[in-house]
Design a protein around this motif. Structure first.
Motif, mmCIF file in Angstrom:
data_model
loop_
_atom_site.group_PDB
_atom_site.id
_atom_site.type_symbol
_atom_site.label_atom_id
_atom_site.label_comp_id
_atom_site.label_asym_id
_atom_site.label_seq_id
_atom_site.Cartn_x
_atom_site.Cartn_y
_atom_site.Cartn_z
ATOM 1 N N GLY A 159 -12.037 0.744 -2.222
ATOM 2 C CA GLY A 159 -11.206 0.705 -3.100
ATOM 3 C C GLY A 159 -9.871 -0.389 -3.304
ATOM 4 O O GLY A 159 -9.387 -0.996 -4.230
ATOM 5 N N LEU A 160 -9.321 -0.239 -2.185
ATOM 6 C CA LEU A 160 -8.148 -0.742 -1.966
ATOM 7 C C LEU A 160 -8.372 -2.019 -0.966
ATOM 8 O O LEU A 160 -7.425 -2.329 -0.366
ATOM 9 C CB LEU A 160 -6.904 0.055 -1.476
ATOM 10 C CG LEU A 160 -6.608 1.280 -2.076
ATOM 11 C CD1 LEU A 160 -5.752 2.289 -1.546
ATOM 12 C CD2 LEU A 160 -6.035 0.849 -3.609
ATOM 13 N N ARG A 161 -9.277 -2.868 -1.055
ATOM 14 C CA ARG A 161 -9.607 -3.760 -0.151
ATOM 15 C C ARG A 161 -8.569 -4.897 -0.221
ATOM 16 O O ARG A 161 -8.611 -5.879 0.448
ATOM 17 C CB ARG A 161 -11.220 -4.031 -0.286
ATOM 18 C CG ARG A 161 -11.633 -4.839 -1.620
ATOM 19 C CD ARG A 161 -13.012 -5.278 -1.436
ATOM 20 N NE ARG A 161 -13.546 -5.618 -2.769
ATOM 21 C CZ ARG A 161 -14.238 -4.811 -3.320
ATOM 22 N NH1 ARG A 161 -14.636 -3.540 -3.077
ATOM 23 N NH2 ARG A 161 -14.958 -5.301 -4.315
ATOM 24 N N SER A 162 -8.043 -5.069 -1.614
ATOM 25 C CA SER A 162 -7.152 -6.118 -1.695
ATOM 26 C C SER A 162 -5.943 -5.965 -0.951
ATOM 27 O O SER A 162 -5.173 -6.994 -0.786
ATOM 28 C CB SER A 162 -6.858 -6.474 -3.285
ATOM 29 O OG SER A 162 -6.066 -5.211 -3.469
ATOM 30 N N LEU A 212 0.753 -1.220 -0.015
ATOM 31 C CA LEU A 212 -0.129 -0.146 0.091
ATOM 32 C C LEU A 212 1.053 1.316 -0.023
ATOM 33 O O LEU A 212 1.775 1.321 0.747
ATOM 34 C CB LEU A 212 -0.981 -0.028 1.290
ATOM 35 C CG LEU A 212 -2.322 -0.809 1.292
ATOM 36 C CD1 LEU A 212 -2.901 -1.016 2.437
ATOM 37 C CD2 LEU A 212 -3.126 -0.491 0.051
ATOM 38 N N ASP A 268 -7.826 6.751 -5.436
ATOM 39 C CA ASP A 268 -7.209 5.602 -5.274
ATOM 40 C C ASP A 268 -7.395 4.864 -6.606
ATOM 41 O O ASP A 268 -8.100 5.266 -7.640
ATOM 42 C CB ASP A 268 -7.909 4.486 -4.182
ATOM 43 C CG ASP A 268 -9.331 4.317 -4.446
ATOM 44 O OD1 ASP A 268 -9.570 3.510 -5.465
ATOM 45 O OD2 ASP A 268 -10.290 4.770 -3.901
ATOM 46 N N ASP A 269 -6.435 3.987 -6.878
ATOM 47 C CA ASP A 269 -6.254 3.056 -7.871
ATOM 48 C C ASP A 269 -6.878 1.700 -7.884
ATOM 49 O O ASP A 269 -6.339 0.725 -8.315
ATOM 50 C CB ASP A 269 -5.012 3.071 -8.868
ATOM 51 C CG ASP A 269 -4.096 2.231 -7.745
ATOM 52 O OD1 ASP A 269 -4.533 2.071 -6.641
ATOM 53 O OD2 ASP A 269 -2.983 2.115 -8.373
ATOM 54 N N GLY A 270 -7.872 1.613 -7.053
ATOM 55 C CA GLY A 270 -8.376 0.320 -6.659
ATOM 56 C C GLY A 270 -9.527 -0.030 -7.618
ATOM 57 O O GLY A 270 -9.529 0.020 -8.800
ATOM 58 N N VAL A 271 -10.672 -0.974 -7.039
ATOM 59 C CA VAL A 271 -11.478 -1.590 -7.887
ATOM 60 C C VAL A 271 -12.331 -0.630 -8.481
ATOM 61 O O VAL A 271 -13.363 -0.804 -9.558
ATOM 62 C CB VAL A 271 -12.249 -2.581 -7.019
ATOM 63 C CG1 VAL A 271 -11.272 -3.665 -6.550
ATOM 64 C CG2 VAL A 271 -12.797 -2.081 -5.989
ATOM 65 N N GLY A 283 -10.178 3.204 -10.464
ATOM 66 C CA GLY A 283 -10.173 3.553 -9.165
ATOM 67 C C GLY A 283 -11.405 4.649 -9.061
ATOM 68 O O GLY A 283 -12.193 4.881 -9.755
ATOM 69 N N ARG A 328 -3.441 -3.808 -1.676
ATOM 70 C CA ARG A 328 -2.571 -3.140 -2.500
ATOM 71 C C ARG A 328 -3.018 -1.977 -3.347
ATOM 72 O O ARG A 328 -4.362 -2.124 -3.561
ATOM 73 C CB ARG A 328 -1.671 -4.509 -3.426
ATOM 74 C CG ARG A 328 -2.817 -4.978 -4.334
ATOM 75 C CD ARG A 328 -2.181 -6.039 -4.974
ATOM 76 N NE ARG A 328 -1.847 -7.340 -4.132
ATOM 77 C CZ ARG A 328 -0.590 -7.884 -4.115
ATOM 78 N NH1 ARG A 328 0.328 -7.438 -4.883
ATOM 79 N NH2 ARG A 328 -0.441 -9.040 -3.286
ATOM 80 N N GLY A 329 -2.130 -1.116 -3.775
ATOM 81 C CA GLY A 329 -2.385 -0.152 -4.678
ATOM 82 C C GLY A 329 -2.000 1.252 -4.175
ATOM 83 O O GLY A 329 -1.195 1.180 -3.171
#
Length: 372
Positions: A286-289, A255, A311-314, A352, A291-292
């Motif tokens: 957004g960054l629940r994985s 992260l 964020d650049d998440g999902v 994101g 990473r990002g």
């Protein structure tokens, strides 16, 4: 909240000498104006009275009326012509009107005799009955106008007090609501953080220990920080960086957080913990994985404070509904800056979610002086 008693206009005037002087001056000017009208109206007479006589006749009347008007205002405040039971009070005012006229006529005639004597002349009083009925007609109209003026002034003052009470009530409700909304954030944040620490303990005890230390530092900072709904942006930035570091400990090296706040805005004021729920949302959704990259930018533009959390998440789900954190931010902005703020949530083209805030730029001096 107790209702304040209505104070009669004479009391309000006497409290402020300047207003009282203006009040007396108004009556004197009225007398001079009416005296001038008398001079003009007698120009065509065969034997017009001396100019000074016209002014004595009118000024003697208005000077007495200036005193009697204050007495009528006090009397009407006790026996009001409005409100419950007003018909029962009308006979009192009939008697008061007669007394008003008698006092006015007697005082006015006495002043005229003094003025004529000072001018080396003699004031001749006409038939007392005729004088009384002639003057009483005018006094009746004057008395009624004074009653109506008293009722109108009281109505205006009461409406103004009611408006002030409503404003105070709305402000108290808003402040209570703000306090409740702010209080909602802190337990919500603590519970989520403790849950994250609990999960982390099974994977990396050392990381969980660092998170506990970071949480303790955050709580200590919160207890030692300034109170109030608004805090300095510099203090909010410290809290936000510590919180982001705490969240990043869950996935060390995966992260990445970039917080960019204009150093010149360190003394700007911002609602306390306004950005933290947005950052938390980015971490949780957004960054629940785990990473990002998360970016937080705060800058000033055209006298406004601009904030961006991206964020650049999902990305934002099509059927996503605002949760506690986002709903809390919306409500607080609506209470603090009604019709003077903007909150936008959008999907980023490169993937994101991006949340932008726009609100008035407030400095320490503006908040201290009460300007919001």
């Amino acid at each position: 909240m107790t209702q304040s008693r209505f104070r009669s206009p004479d009391a309000l005037l006497l409290e402020r000498p300047v207003r009282f002087l203006l009040y007396v001056l108004g009556w004197v000017l009225l007398g001079l104006w009416q005296g001038s009208e008398g001079v003009i109206s007698h120009r065509g007479d065969m034997h017009p009275p001396a100019h000074w006589e016209n002014y004595v006749w009118e000024l003697s009347s208005t000077v007495v009326l200036s005193v009697l008007s204050l007495a009528v205002a006090r009397f009407e405040n006790r026996f009001r012509i409005t409100g419950p039971g007003w018909p029962r009070r009308l006979p009192i005012h009939v008697v008061a009107c007669l007394v008003f006229s008698v006092v006015h006529i007697a005082s006015m005639e006495w002043l005229r005799q003094l003025a004529y004597a000072a001018m080396g002349s003699t004031y001749r009083v006409g038939n007392a009955v005729e004088v009384f009925f002639f003057e009483f007609q005018r006094d009746l109209s004057t008395y009624l106008l004074l009653l109506l003026a008293c009722a109108l002034v009281r109505s205006i003052l009461q409406r103004r007090r009611q408006q002030l009470r409503e404003l105070e009530l709305r402000q108290a409700v808003s402040e209570a609501r703000l306090a409740h909304l702010t209080a909602q954030i802190e337990p919500h944040f603590i519970f989520n953080t403790l849950n994250a620490i609990s999960n982390r303990m099974y994977e990396d005890v050392a990381a969980a220990d660092r998170m506990v230390v970071a949480l303790a530092d955050l709580l200590r900072s919160a207890m030692n920080g300034e109170g109030g709904e608004r805090i300095r942006l510099g203090e909010e930035a410290k809290w936000l960086r510590a919180y982001a570091h705490l969240m990043a400990e869950r996935q060390p090296g995966l992260l990445h957080v970039a917080i960019r706040i204009d150093p010149a805005l360190g003394d700007a004021r911002i609602p306390r913990l306004l950005l933290q729920p947005l950052v938390e949302n980015a971490f949780r959704h957004g960054l629940r994985s785990g990473r990002g990259r998360l970016e937080v930018d705060v800058w000033a533009e055209d006298g406004r404070l601009r904030c961006r959390v991206a964020d650049d998440g999902v990305g934002l789900a099509a059927d996503a509904e605002p949760g506690l954190g986002l709903g809390n931010v919306r409500e607080r902005l609506a209470l603090l800056y009604p019709d003077d703020h903007a909150l936008r949530i959008a999907r980023r083209a490169e993937g994101g979610t991006e949340v932008t805030l726009d609100m008035p730029l407030e400095r320490d001096d503006a908040v201290a002086s009460g300007h919001r």
